[in-house]
Design an enzyme around this catalytic site. Structure first.
Site, PDB file in Angstrom:
ATOM      1  N   GLU A  61      41.673  36.923  31.998  1.00  0.00           N
ATOM      2  CA  GLU A  61      42.775  36.460  32.847  1.00  0.00           C
ATOM      3  C   GLU A  61      42.661  37.011  34.273  1.00  0.00           C
ATOM      4  O   GLU A  61      43.007  36.323  35.243  1.00  0.00           O
ATOM      5  CB  GLU A  61      44.129  36.838  32.228  1.00  0.00           C
TER       6      GLU A  61
ATOM      7  N   HIS B 129      39.683  34.806  41.018  1.00  0.00           N
ATOM      8  CA  HIS B 129      39.214  33.512  41.529  1.00  0.00           C
ATOM      9  C   HIS B 129      40.279  32.909  42.446  1.00  0.00           C
ATOM     10  O   HIS B 129      39.996  32.486  43.583  1.00  0.00           O
ATOM     11  CB  HIS B 129      38.927  32.576  40.344  1.00  0.00           C
TER      12      HIS B 129
END
Length: 599
Positions: A392, A398
């Site tokens: 996660e 990202h």
């Protein structure tokens, strides 16, 4: 008699382990103020209807739309995060319902944009960009919409398609109601001989049971019930496929596969390449099945033996602080900058760590352009929870890089790229754990964990993708599919994928009927491509060091500024070739060699 451990309430959880959502809004009252601003500004977007032919008005619409969408995202994320942290708290459920409802209204207000843009004369958008340089920012965004022009209907046609969307989604909804609400399974006897009603939830536990009688009973019982509904489930799935085919034809695509891939500029060859490459390397999976049969000491290996662990290990209790340290050690090859972002996320309150009464189950990463990334966990002190944290946080970092380096309109990445960063972290972590584990049994367990990850995410999802391809092409060719046809297609695929040593039990023939992803056409292949891209990145990062890390961070920073294939290719992973998948198979083979050495 020992006291039953009570689940803590939200207020009893230490604030250190709760996400800092109050950095978005300090209170519901502050949220309501922004909600009123949104409701006052959104309807004014209608003034641009009919004016998009003027460069100045086109720019004004795009800038105003970004302002509206950013505010909507902020309101939406806050309401949902608050609602998820305690589903019993009515205050936040009300906020969530309000913004969900108004979000649909905002979409309706701006629904004129795409049809009107597409109705402009050829070259009009290019001329507008030349006239007004400020529009250059939106060039890829606008050209992407214009590329869809052959597949966008008239205003009347689009309205008609929208009006029947509920009908077209009916097969998936019927499947969901049948399998989640109406279907009831009989009881089976657990390991202790106690009668226990089988459910979809506990099936995943029973199928891993060391007691072979238990896992066989669970397998036979589950698929017997599904088999009892085979005519209904066949009608449901084939109707869904017919709807995909209808949608593709109506929108002038050559086939349903093209209608799924072309909007993201993914060549059809990418899908075929996935299926062909895996088919050319099935001998690796066959070898694994043979090894598993040997390690489990079985005369015959059946489908219900696939998920049972090959070795029992004592479950380690890992405190959350130690999980953070372990994850950081695992992803160390990503470099100090990445590690610092990870640490910043932990210290700044990205993560909501522990389960509390009323908290949503599972795990996810979310957030918006104007917030920090947020991670929901239900941490339970096991190694799998460490992997979930790394996964996660991969998504969140990202998003962090993407939002920091891209304007709002390009800050969200496509599904084809979405799982890459998270699985890259997982690959680096499991590689680190295998290399550094001294205990032979634990090392064997870890090796098998990664083998199972590749088997289920790469091989199994590819088998699903091949099933989808066969069934869609059959219906597109005018050949209806009976329950017997679907079962035969699925049976033959299992025989091919698992090899000569696997006894392909009759029950598995009905497994197609319990896969919800089949109602979201050509979705599952992206699990295979996502894992392959992640494996390639992790391999390059470990072997090439800083140069590979910089290319990888370039991928993270790209968001949705280009098509997924192009973004990955620039970073060094070309998903239009077999190489990433072949590299994944090589990793699978390396793990098989390790497994044989540990035996």
């Amino acid at each position: 008699m020992s006291e039953v451990k009570r689940l803590k309430t939200r207020d009893e959880i230490n604030s250190t382990y709760k996400w800092k959502v109050d950095k978005m809004y300090v209170s519901s009252a502050a949220w309501e103020e922004d909600f009123e601003i949104l409701k006052s500004k959104a309807p004014k977007m209608q003034i641009f209807s009919g004016k998009l032919g003027r460069a100045e008005d086109l720019l004004a619409f795009l800038e105003s739309n970004v302002e509206i969408e950013r505010l909507l995202d902020r309101l939406l994320v806050y309401a949902h995060l608050r609602a998820d942290e305690d589903t019993a708290k009515a205050e936040f459920q009300v906020l969530k319902n309000k913004i969900d409802s108004y979000g649909a209204e905002v979409s309706s207000i701006t629904a004129f944009f795409v049809p009107e843009l597409l109705s402009l004369p050829a070259g009009a958008v290019d001329e507008a960009i030349k006239k007004l340089p400020a529009l250059e920012l939106y060039e890829f965004y606008l050209s992407d919409i214009l590329d869809q022009k052959p597949h966008i209907l008239s205003v009347e046609g689009e309205k008609l398609m929208a009006s029947v969307s509920d009908c077209l989604n009916a097969p998936g909804n019927i499947f969901g109601m049948l399998t989640n609400a109406d279907m009831v399974f009989p009881s089976i006897k657990d390991e202790s001989g106690n009668e226990t009603q089988l459910t979809e939830g506990n099936y995943s536990t029973f199928i891993k049971s060391k007691d072979r009688r238990v896992r066989k009973d669970a397998f036979d019982t589950l698929f017997k019930v599904y088999g009892g509904f085979k005519n209904t489930l066949t009608t449901s799935l084939t109707s869904s496929i017919k709807n995909f085919v209808f949608n593709a034809k109506t929108r002038n695509y050559t086939c349903a596969l093209e209608s799924s891939l072309k909007p993201n500029n993914i060549p059809l060859e990418v899908y075929d390449n996935v299926v062909d490459t895996i088919n050319n390397n099935l001998s690796s999976l066959h070898k694994y099945i043979s090894l598993k049969k040997k390690l489990l000491g079985l005369d015959e290996i059946h489908m219900y033996d696939l998920y049972v662990p090959i070795v029992d290990v004592e479950v380690d209790h890992i405190e959350y602080a130690d999980a953070v340290k372990l994850a950081l050690e695992g992803i160390k090859p990503l470099g100090q900058e990445y590690l610092d972002v990870f640490k910043k996320g932990i210290s700044d309150g990205w993560v909501d760590v522990f389960e509390n009464k009323g908290k949503r189950t599972g795990a996810y990463s979310w957030g918006c352009y104007d917030s920090m990334p947020y991670v929901l966990l239900n941490y339970n002190y096991q190694l799998n929870d460490v992997s979930t944290l790394a996964h996660e946080m991969g998504h969140s970092i990202h998003s962090y890089y993407s939002r920091k380096n891209q304007p709002y309109i390009y800050s969200e990445y496509e599904l084809f790229c979405a799982e890459v960063a998270s699985i890259t972290n997982e690959c680096l972590l499991i590689d680190y754990l295998i290399k550094n584990e001294k205990d032979k049994k634990k090392r064997l367990f870890l090796i098998n964990q990664q083998l199972e990850g590749i088997r289920t995410t790469v091989f199994r999802q590819c088998m699903f993708a091949e099933f989808e391809k066969i069934t869609h092409e059959s219906i597109e060719g005018g050949n209806p599919l009976s329950p017997e046809d679907l079962c035969k297609i699925y049976h033959d695929l299992n025989v091919k994928y698992f090899g000569a040593e696997m006894v392909v039990d009759e029950g598995i023939d009905m497994e197609w009927s319990r896969i919800p992803h089949f109602y979201n056409d050509f979705y599952v292949y992206q699990y295979t491509t996502g894992f392959a891209a992640a494996n390639s990145f992790s391999k390059m990062i470990v072997e090439q060091g800083e140069s590979a890390v910089e290319r990888y961070k370039g991928f993270l920073k790209s968001g949705g500024s280009d098509y997924p294939i192009n973004i990955l290719k620039k970073a060094g992973v070309d998903m239009s070739t077999p190489k990433p998948l072949e590299d994944t198979i090589r990793r699978f083979d390396e793990l098989l060699v390790m497994l044989e050495k540990e035996m």
